[in-house]
Design an enzyme around this catalytic site. Structure first.
Site: not given
Ligand code: G1P
Ligand code: ZN
Length: 544
Positions: A19, A23, A114-115, A127, A278, A282, A345, A364-366
């Site tokens: 995504t 990673r 990221s997180h 990335k 995070d 972002d 997503t 996004e919901e995340s």
């Molecule tokens: C997750 C989140 C998605 C976000 C991505 C990157 O991806 O669900 O909304 O864009 O991290 O921060 P996922 O692990 O669901 O593919």
């Molecule tokens: Zn992030």
């Protein structure tokens, strides 16, 4: 003369970006030639590398420093003319996106997971972002992946590590390296977007806020902007020093991982507003005293109130949300007569819409929200836009949310994650669910009747590209919805994400416990997919 070496390698077969880039666990990246191979594949796949300007930076997590030095040497050997990086190699993801745009770079290499947790056993990631500042499209990431499997060597400058801890200039061979203050350009951009004088007046009037930087990259940005430029009292920003392992915490700003902030905000004497960001800056978490604001609701509130900020004073062109994000923002769009887009997503799908001027805000919901100012989601921007709204309306944050529900109805929402499940089990669950779709409409599960069921296919309205299999969505007659998909960012096993929501128009029912309201939807999801039986888990690993 800087010597350029060509090193032969056997390709790695596991370098497929997900995504949000490649990673993996840190030890995977630490294998000899691993970073080199992936970055060489990027440099081989992007057109125009020779003579280009690139932005390179990361969130400061463990292995950031080593990876940056390697990338600089690869870039020099491949003919890159100029690299811009933040001092210490630090750049938040939105700040990197801004630098790529502002400095008209060809693109950028962003180092982050990221997180996800950091440290020697944590996660790392690389990335590539393109010239508009956003993540590379799938066509490019797939080309990179193909290249990783076919290349047989990489080119690297045999040069000592360069000092990048303070702003200035240095070089490797003919390639110049410009080290900038990571915060300056970003902070200047924020001053153009939100109403700084109004927020300054808010803080001067005694408004109290807590911002948890989670020992990640946003600390320096938040201290500079909130405390220095906006006058919030010292100590407003907590965990403000970026640490390679984020202090052992999981830098994901949700109620589970930002537990200390949540406790403070739910307790007596809570500050007027709470927020967090995070690992790479972002994402955002927004919490009012006694009330967590779900990211889907936050997006809807921001869409409704954005014109209170100078950058959006003339209104929005349109809005977008990812498929699993609740439909709260759709209701705002309908009320304001704005176009609304539903995307898969991942931020890359918003980039074409933003570039074409079709949307101004998206999320996004995340816990990702953003606008046309960059091509990444932007945690601190969302927090500042909230502050702008609070300052200009003079209302408490919880009132803003409750009044929003009263006007548009409430979309109760929750996400259940089942982490580290066996990949074969997860794949079979999704395959069986997909196979069952045609027979579902009209059937009842846990008291909810299926109205429509499909596997989301997205056709980009700008470039016409089609992306299939982006999530199974089930809509119920009772105005409830469940979406199932597998994570594309996990680094071990599979993560099943189950997104649950139910609309409630009746204001007298807006103060209920989301878990209670959603219990039938949870039961229906289990009946549809056999989650518990297949995963042998009684409950999700994380509920947000
Ligand atoms: C997750 C989140 C998605 C976000 C991505 C990157 O991806 O669900 O909304 O864009 O991290 O921060 P996922 O692990 O669901 O593919
Ligand atoms: Zn992030």
């Amino acid at each position: 003369m800087t010597e350029i070496a060509t090193v032969s390698v056997t390709p790695f077969l596991d370098q497929r970006p997900g995504t949000s880039g490649l990673r993996k666990k840190v030890p995977v990246f630490q294998q000899p030639h691993y970073v080199e191979t992936f970055v060489q594949a990027i440099l081989d796949s992007v057109e125009g590398i020779a003579g280009a300007t690139l932005v390179v930076g990361g969130d400061g997590r463990y292995f950031n420093r080593e990876a940056i030095q390697t990338i600089l040497k690869l870039a020099a050997a491949n003919g890159v003319a100029h690299v811009i990086t933040g001092s210490g190699g630090l750049l938040s993801t939105p700040a990197a996106s801004n630098l790529i745009r502002r400095r008209k770079a060809l693109g950028g290499i962003i180092l982050s997971a990221s997180h996800n947790p950091g440290g020697p056993d944590g996660d790392f990631g690389i990335k590539y972002n393109v010239s508009h500042g956003g993540p590379a499209p799938e066509s490019l990431t797939e080309a990179v992946y193909a290249r990783t499997r076919s290349l047989n060597g990489y080119r690297i400058a045999r040069a000592p590590d360069v000092a990048i801890d303070a702003p200035g200039r240095t070089a490797i061979g003919a390639m110049t390296i410009e080290i900038v203050d990571p915060v300056a350009d970003y902070a200047a951009m924020m001053e153009q977007i939100v109403d700084f004088p109004a927020i300054r007046a808010l803080f001067a009037g005694g408004f109290r806020m807590r911002f948890d930087a989670m020992s990640a990259v946003t600390g320096p940005y938040a201290v500079e902007i909130l405390e220095r430029r906006l006058g919030a009292p010292a100590g407003t920003v907590i965990n403000s020093v970026p640490l390679p392992d984020f202090g052992g915490h999981h830098p994901d700003p949700n109620p589970v991982h930002a537990a200390a902030l949540m406790t403070e905000m739910m307790g007596p004497g809570a500050p007027d507003f709470g927020a967090a960001s995070d690992g790479d800056g972002d994402r955002n978490l927004i919490v009012a005293p006694g009330l967590f604001v779900s990211p889907s609701d936050s997006l809807a509130v921001l869409a409704a109130q954005a014109p209170l900020a100078p950058a959006y004073a003339e209104g929005l062109a349109g809005v977008a949300r990812s498929l699993p994000t609740s439909r709260a923002v759709d209701r705002v769009a309908r009320a304001l007569n704005l176009p609304v887009y539903e995307t898969p997503t991942g931020w890359k799908f918003f980039a074409t819409l933003l570039d074409a001027g079709k949307i101004t805000l998206c999320g996004e919901e995340s816990a990702g929200t953003g606008s046309n100012h960059v091509r990444e989601k932007d945690g601190l921007w969302a927090v500042l836009l909230w502050l702008n709204i609070l300052a200009r309306t003079g209302k408490p944050a919880a009132d803003i949310v409750r009044e929003h529900w009263a006007a548009h109805g409430r979309d109760y929402y929750s996400r259940h994650d089942y982490e580290e499940i066996d990949t074969a089990i997860a794949d079979a669950l999704m395959a069986d669910l997909r196979a069952s779709l045609p027979g579902l409409p009209g059937r009842t599960f846990a008291g909810l009747t299926v109205k429509a069921a499909d596997d989301f296919t997205y056709t980009d309205p700008v470039d016409g590209s089609v992306t299939a299999r982006q999530g199974v969505r089930i809509l119920f007659e009772e105005d409830a919805r469940v979406v199932f998909r597998l994570s594309g960012t996990g680094t071990s096993g599979a993560t099943l994400r189950v997104y649950l929501e139910r609309f409630e128009p009746d204001t007298s029912r807006h103060g209920l416990d989301p878990a209670e309201v959603l219990a039938p939807v949870v039961a229906a999801a289990d009946a549809l997919a056999g989650i518990r039986a297949r995963t042998k888990r009684d409950e999700p690993s994380v509920i947000t």
